[in-house]
Design a protein around this motif. Structure first.
Motif, mmCIF file in Angstrom:
data_model
loop_
_atom_site.group_PDB
_atom_site.id
_atom_site.type_symbol
_atom_site.label_atom_id
_atom_site.label_comp_id
_atom_site.label_asym_id
_atom_site.label_seq_id
_atom_site.Cartn_x
_atom_site.Cartn_y
_atom_site.Cartn_z
ATOM 1 N N ARG A 119 -3.860 -4.256 -8.905
ATOM 2 C CA ARG A 119 -4.532 -4.528 -7.638
ATOM 3 C C ARG A 119 -4.853 -6.006 -7.447
ATOM 4 O O ARG A 119 -5.132 -6.433 -6.334
ATOM 5 C CB ARG A 119 -5.829 -3.725 -7.555
ATOM 6 C CG ARG A 119 -5.626 -2.252 -7.320
ATOM 7 C CD ARG A 119 -6.886 -1.450 -7.543
ATOM 8 N NE ARG A 119 -6.987 -0.975 -8.925
ATOM 9 C CZ ARG A 119 -7.927 -0.158 -9.373
ATOM 10 N NH1 ARG A 119 -8.863 0.269 -8.556
ATOM 11 N NH2 ARG A 119 -7.946 0.239 -10.626
ATOM 12 N N THR A 139 -4.412 4.809 -9.233
ATOM 13 C CA THR A 139 -4.487 3.391 -8.872
ATOM 14 C C THR A 139 -4.566 2.477 -10.082
ATOM 15 O O THR A 139 -4.218 1.298 -9.986
ATOM 16 C CB THR A 139 -5.681 3.144 -7.938
ATOM 17 O OG1 THR A 139 -6.899 3.542 -8.589
ATOM 18 C CG2 THR A 139 -5.530 3.947 -6.654
ATOM 19 N N SER A 140 -4.992 3.006 -11.231
ATOM 20 C CA SER A 140 -5.041 2.169 -12.430
ATOM 21 C C SER A 140 -3.644 1.808 -12.913
ATOM 22 O O SER A 140 -3.481 0.886 -13.726
ATOM 23 C CB SER A 140 -5.814 2.877 -13.547
ATOM 24 O OG SER A 140 -5.133 4.059 -13.959
ATOM 25 N N MET A 167 -8.650 -0.530 -3.642
ATOM 26 C CA MET A 167 -9.144 0.809 -3.912
ATOM 27 C C MET A 167 -10.258 0.749 -4.951
ATOM 28 O O MET A 167 -10.150 -0.016 -5.914
ATOM 29 C CB MET A 167 -8.027 1.708 -4.441
ATOM 30 C CG MET A 167 -6.855 1.877 -3.518
ATOM 31 S SD MET A 167 -5.640 0.540 -3.694
ATOM 32 C CE MET A 167 -4.857 0.933 -5.225
ATOM 33 N N MET A 223 0.865 -1.173 0.000
ATOM 34 C CA MET A 223 0.000 0.000 0.000
ATOM 35 C C MET A 223 0.905 1.228 0.000
ATOM 36 O O MET A 223 2.097 1.131 0.303
ATOM 37 C CB MET A 223 -0.923 0.036 1.227
ATOM 38 C CG MET A 223 -1.800 -1.178 1.399
ATOM 39 S SD MET A 223 -2.836 -1.085 2.883
ATOM 40 C CE MET A 223 -4.130 -0.006 2.321
ATOM 41 N N TYR A 227 -1.402 0.726 -10.890
ATOM 42 C CA TYR A 227 -0.983 -0.360 -10.018
ATOM 43 C C TYR A 227 -1.813 -1.601 -10.345
ATOM 44 O O TYR A 227 -2.986 -1.498 -10.673
ATOM 45 C CB TYR A 227 -1.219 -0.021 -8.540
ATOM 46 C CG TYR A 227 -0.672 1.295 -8.061
ATOM 47 C CD1 TYR A 227 0.476 1.865 -8.601
ATOM 48 C CD2 TYR A 227 -1.311 1.969 -7.022
ATOM 49 C CE1 TYR A 227 0.960 3.075 -8.128
ATOM 50 C CE2 TYR A 227 -0.832 3.171 -6.538
ATOM 51 C CZ TYR A 227 0.302 3.727 -7.099
ATOM 52 O OH TYR A 227 0.772 4.919 -6.622
ATOM 53 N N LYS A 250 -9.233 8.692 -7.429
ATOM 54 C CA LYS A 250 -7.794 8.504 -7.619
ATOM 55 C C LYS A 250 -7.514 7.388 -8.618
ATOM 56 O O LYS A 250 -6.417 6.828 -8.652
ATOM 57 C CB LYS A 250 -7.132 8.203 -6.264
ATOM 58 C CG LYS A 250 -7.366 9.268 -5.192
ATOM 59 C CD LYS A 250 -6.958 10.657 -5.652
ATOM 60 C CE LYS A 250 -7.038 11.711 -4.558
ATOM 61 N NZ LYS A 250 -8.388 11.976 -4.063
ATOM 62 N N GLU A 251 -8.498 7.075 -9.463
ATOM 63 C CA GLU A 251 -8.340 5.998 -10.429
ATOM 64 C C GLU A 251 -7.168 6.256 -11.378
ATOM 65 O O GLU A 251 -6.498 5.316 -11.820
ATOM 66 C CB GLU A 251 -9.636 5.817 -11.217
ATOM 67 C CG GLU A 251 -9.597 4.717 -12.262
ATOM 68 C CD GLU A 251 -9.488 3.323 -11.680
ATOM 69 O OE1 GLU A 251 -9.128 2.397 -12.432
ATOM 70 O OE2 GLU A 251 -9.756 3.141 -10.469
ATOM 71 N N ASN A 280 -1.214 -3.908 -5.162
ATOM 72 C CA ASN A 280 -1.283 -2.669 -4.390
ATOM 73 C C ASN A 280 -2.750 -2.479 -4.035
ATOM 74 O O ASN A 280 -3.569 -2.149 -4.883
ATOM 75 C CB ASN A 280 -0.762 -1.501 -5.217
ATOM 76 C CG ASN A 280 -0.573 -0.244 -4.394
ATOM 77 O OD1 ASN A 280 -1.431 0.108 -3.594
ATOM 78 N ND2 ASN A 280 0.537 0.439 -4.598
ATOM 79 N N GLY A 302 -4.351 -0.550 -1.556
ATOM 80 C CA GLY A 302 -4.955 0.616 -0.914
ATOM 81 C C GLY A 302 -3.949 1.701 -0.610
ATOM 82 O O GLY A 302 -2.770 1.604 -0.939
#
Length: 754
Positions: free
Chosen positions: A440, A435-436, A450, A140, A438, A431-432, A175, A177
């Motif tokens: 997940r 986070t996109s 996320m 994270m 990473y 926050k896409e 990842n 969060g």
């Protein structure tokens, strides 16, 4: 060339030779103390060891006196297996399994060289987890940047995100969060805090120790180069000035493919039981690994520094000692196991070299080209550095800041516009875009990630021999610098409370805490007051909530010139689900559900997103902390999940209930119709009172859930139902979910489209 070596013999013969201790970050009294310990001046190599090991980053010399509260106030915990003082904490999660987790900072390197600074932050925390004998299973990150529109944010953020994604994705670690927060105080000093969690059998824990005279000291992994030399003392133990970019050579360079090999190699070494003690090489490199292993073992070690594999053969001994080259580990191995150890390393193409052996002399002795260049008691470097009781006092403007209550600010008449303004603001927007980048779901064991409140992973499928357990792990990180600026004691408690709550809304039982304490210079009494209050608040809150601190990190000198960041304690909470199938999904998962609002709300706007976004205001007091209410709320959420009552949930925090409702609708594209009791509709919607959560339930479960809340003395209000394509709050606004989504998802792509 032998005559030019600064050996112990030469140091004793040249006591007056000037040495660059100040350039290495040492104060005069610290240098004189080293001379007293050794009875002579240190050699250049010894000076290198003491300078990095006594740096703020490695020795915690300004924070130790306060951090002791995490031990003295620690709540009793049957789950705690390894606490503070090791590379990472370890907790018992049941069924013979344990989890190890920790969060650390890589703030300054990530400003100087964003991609490598962030990437090696991930690599370093992963090796901390490996050194406990565990398989790393997820990461994270908690990130803080200057204003979204600032040019430097556009330089730093993409590089940081790329570095985190590149390194974690190459390792095959999901990842799951974290946070991304923007505030002017972080302009010029971003925060990059990385967390890793690992799994291991509870009887397979490894420790950083070097017992057994005659045991071999093995350096394995990548070779040693000039990257990262002085990183701990140059970057993490000093303030930033305009010439910070000149410190680029002190930033480490990472190779995630070598780290992946190192992970698998270490796991096979542990399975073969050929490791007596192990330490990763992070800050301070060989200096740290040798002194700490020796100090925790039988007290002595002899090392031939000339045997260290080098990428650059021109490196001097002191540079080898200070290098923070990545992807390196040091192990202690018995002579009878050394062949098996080397064979496993060779099978994974991991270079390994015996560079010394354990002794019982009580001395760390290093040689270079036949000369003794280090001869020190290792504990004096590893454990007996300076301890400062820094003066501290409340900041001069603190009382005026707290008196500036945002209640005086004009309230908006258009609540719909206020919702959309907040939902599209930098801190509350999707926050896409981040986070996109990473992965997940790599490895296929991620249950929640996320934008869920906490990340959740399966235990039973991530480990090859854990099929018999249905347990799951939940993790969340939280921190609010504005709250902590207004009241560092309460701000630290609110950070813990939100992470604790975020874990509980998934149905997981909170077990333990790690923290990364990001502050300005400890030499500033006002900053030191903020730090002391935050530690006191966090220790008191952990005791009240029954969750021990297992370890963490202190990051000082987060300031540019004389301007510090807001005090930013980032808190990570780990929780366990006895049955991962009982985890509660994020948000409103289907139409026709009843919506319950748990907790109570007051008109609390100090440090709020509304005051920040609508008025650029920071003042007043943060929301009141009620730890008994937080513990009761968590109890309800965990018990309800175990009984299979909720269909979805979401905590209420930044931006208040209005943002929580919007995010719950966006999670699955399901609208809602809500009626709030009032009488202060604006406060109900945008106030940030703590200890609150939304729970969506099938109608037939609502009565049982309400009775459970009553038994735990948690206020429960039915406020509406899910369904349709609109979020409607009676008397306030109606907004199509599609419009919410368009606003929510626009901010970051627009800022970084170029």
């Amino acid at each position: 060339m032998t005559s030019t070596i600064d050996s112990v013999t030469r140091a004793a013969a040249t006591p007056g030779e000037p040495q660059p201790y100040a350039e290495l970050g040492m104060k005069t009294d610290e240098y004189e103390r080293v001379r007293a310990i050794l009875g002579r001046r240190p050699t250049s190599s010894e000076l290198a060891i003491y300078s990095v090991m006594w740096s703020e980053h490695c020795s915690y010399k300004s924070s130790k006196v306060h951090l002791r509260q995490f031990g003295t106030k620690a709540p009793a915990s049957d789950a705690l297996l390894v606490g503070m003082g090791e590379n990472a904490g370890v907790v018992d999660i049941g069924d013979g399994w344990a989890a190890t987790f920790k969060i650390e900072s890589h703030n300054h390197p990530s400003f100087v060289e964003p991609r490598q600074g962030a990437a090696t932050g991930v690599g370093g925390i992963v090796r901390d987890i490996m050194s406990m004998g565990a398989r790393p299973v997820a990461v994270m990150d908690a990130l803080r940047f200057g204003p979204l529109a600032a040019p430097d944010t556009r330089r730093v953020l993409p590089g940081v995100v790329e570095g985190i994604g590149f390194y974690g994705n190459c390792l095959g670690l999901p990842n799951i969060g974290g946070e991304v927060v923007f505030d002017p105080c972080y302009l010029g000093n971003p925060l990059v805090n990385a967390l890793c969690v690992g799994l291991l059998r509870k009887d397979r824990i490894k420790l950083a120790t070097a017992p057994g005279p005659g045991n071999k000291v093995v350096l394995f992994g990548a070779s040693t180069g000039p990257d990262g030399i002085g990183g701990a003392s140059v970057l993490a133990s000093a303030t930033f000035e305009d010439e910070s970019h000149a410190k680029r050579p002190a930033v480490q360079v990472g190779d995630p493919f070598m780290e992946k090999l190192l992970i698998e190699c270490c796991l096979e070494l542990f399975e073969a039981d050929v490791v007596v003690g192990i330490q990763d090489l992070g800050a301070a490199g060989v200096s740290c690994a040798t002194t700490e292993l020796a100090a925790k073992g039988t007290g002595g070690m002899r090392v031939d520094l000339g045997l260290v594999p080098l990428r650059d053969p021109s490196l001097r001994p002191e540079e080898i000692l200070m290098s923070e080259s990545q992807e390196r580990m040091m192990a202690v191995v018995t002579p009878e196991d050394i062949d098996a150890f080397m064979a496993i390393c060779a099978r994974w193409d991991v270079p390994a070299t015996v560079i010394g052996e354990v002794t019982d002399t009580g001395r760390l002795v290093m040689t270079w080209r036949g000369e003794v260049i280090v001869d020190i008691p290792p504990g004096t470097a590893a454990d007996e550095g300076p301890v400062y009781e820094r003066p501290f006092h409340e900041p001069a403007g603190q009382a005026a800041l707290n008196a500036d209550d945002p209640a005086r600010l004009p309230r908006p008449s258009d609540l719909r516009a206020t919702l959309l303004e907040l939902l599209g603001s930098a801190n509350l927007a999707s926050k896409e875009w981040v986070t996109s980048q990473y992965d997940r779901y790599v490895r296929g064991n991620t249950v929640l990630a996320m934008p869920a409140d906490a990340g959740v992973i399966r235990v039973g499928e991530v480990m090859p021999d854990a099929e018999e357990t249905r347990r799951g792990l939940a993790l969340a990180t939280d921190g609010n610098g504005r709250y902590a600026r207004l009241d560092p004691y309460a701000g630290a408690q609110l950070a813990l409370a939100e992470a604790y709550r975020n874990v509980a809304v998934t149905g997981a039982r909170p077990l333990a805490v790690t923290n990364c304490l990001n502050f300005g210079s400890p030499e500033d009494p006002e900053v030191m007051w903020q730090f002391a209050e935050a530690v006191r608040g966090l220790a008191d809150a952990c005791k009240a909530l029954g969750v021990p601190v297992t370890g963490g990190n202190v990051s000082f000198y987060n300031q540019t010139g004389s301007t510090p960041i807001h005090p930013t304690p980032v808190v990570g909470v780990l929780g366990v689900l006895d049955d991962v199938g009982h985890r509660v999904r994020h948000g409103f998962t289907a139409p026709g559900l009843k919506i319950a609002l748990l907790g109570t709300c007051e008109a609390e706007f100090g440090g709020s997103e509304w005051a920040h976004v609508a008025h650029g205001h920071l003042g007043g007091l943060p929301p009141e902390v009620d730890l008994a209410a937080e513990r009761a709320l968590a109890g309800v959420l965990v018990a309800a999940a175990a009984s299979g009552l909720p269909a979805g949930s979401h905590d209420v925090s930044d931006g208040g209930l209005a943002i929580a409702l919007a995010e719950a609708c966006l999670a699955h594209g399901v609208g809602a119709t809500v009626q709030l009791p009032g009488p202060d509709l604006f406060a109900d919607l945008f106030g940030e009172s703590a200890a609150r959560a939304l729970v969506a339930l099938p109608p037939e479960h609502f009565t049982a859930f309400a009775e459970l809340c009553a038994a735990h003395e948690v206020p429960c209000h039915g406020i509406g139902t899910t369904g349709g394509e609109i979020l409607a709050v009676d008397g306030a606004f109606e907004v199509p979910v599609a419009e919410l989504r368009a606003v929510h998802e626009a901010a970051l792509p627009a800022a970084f489209r170029a």
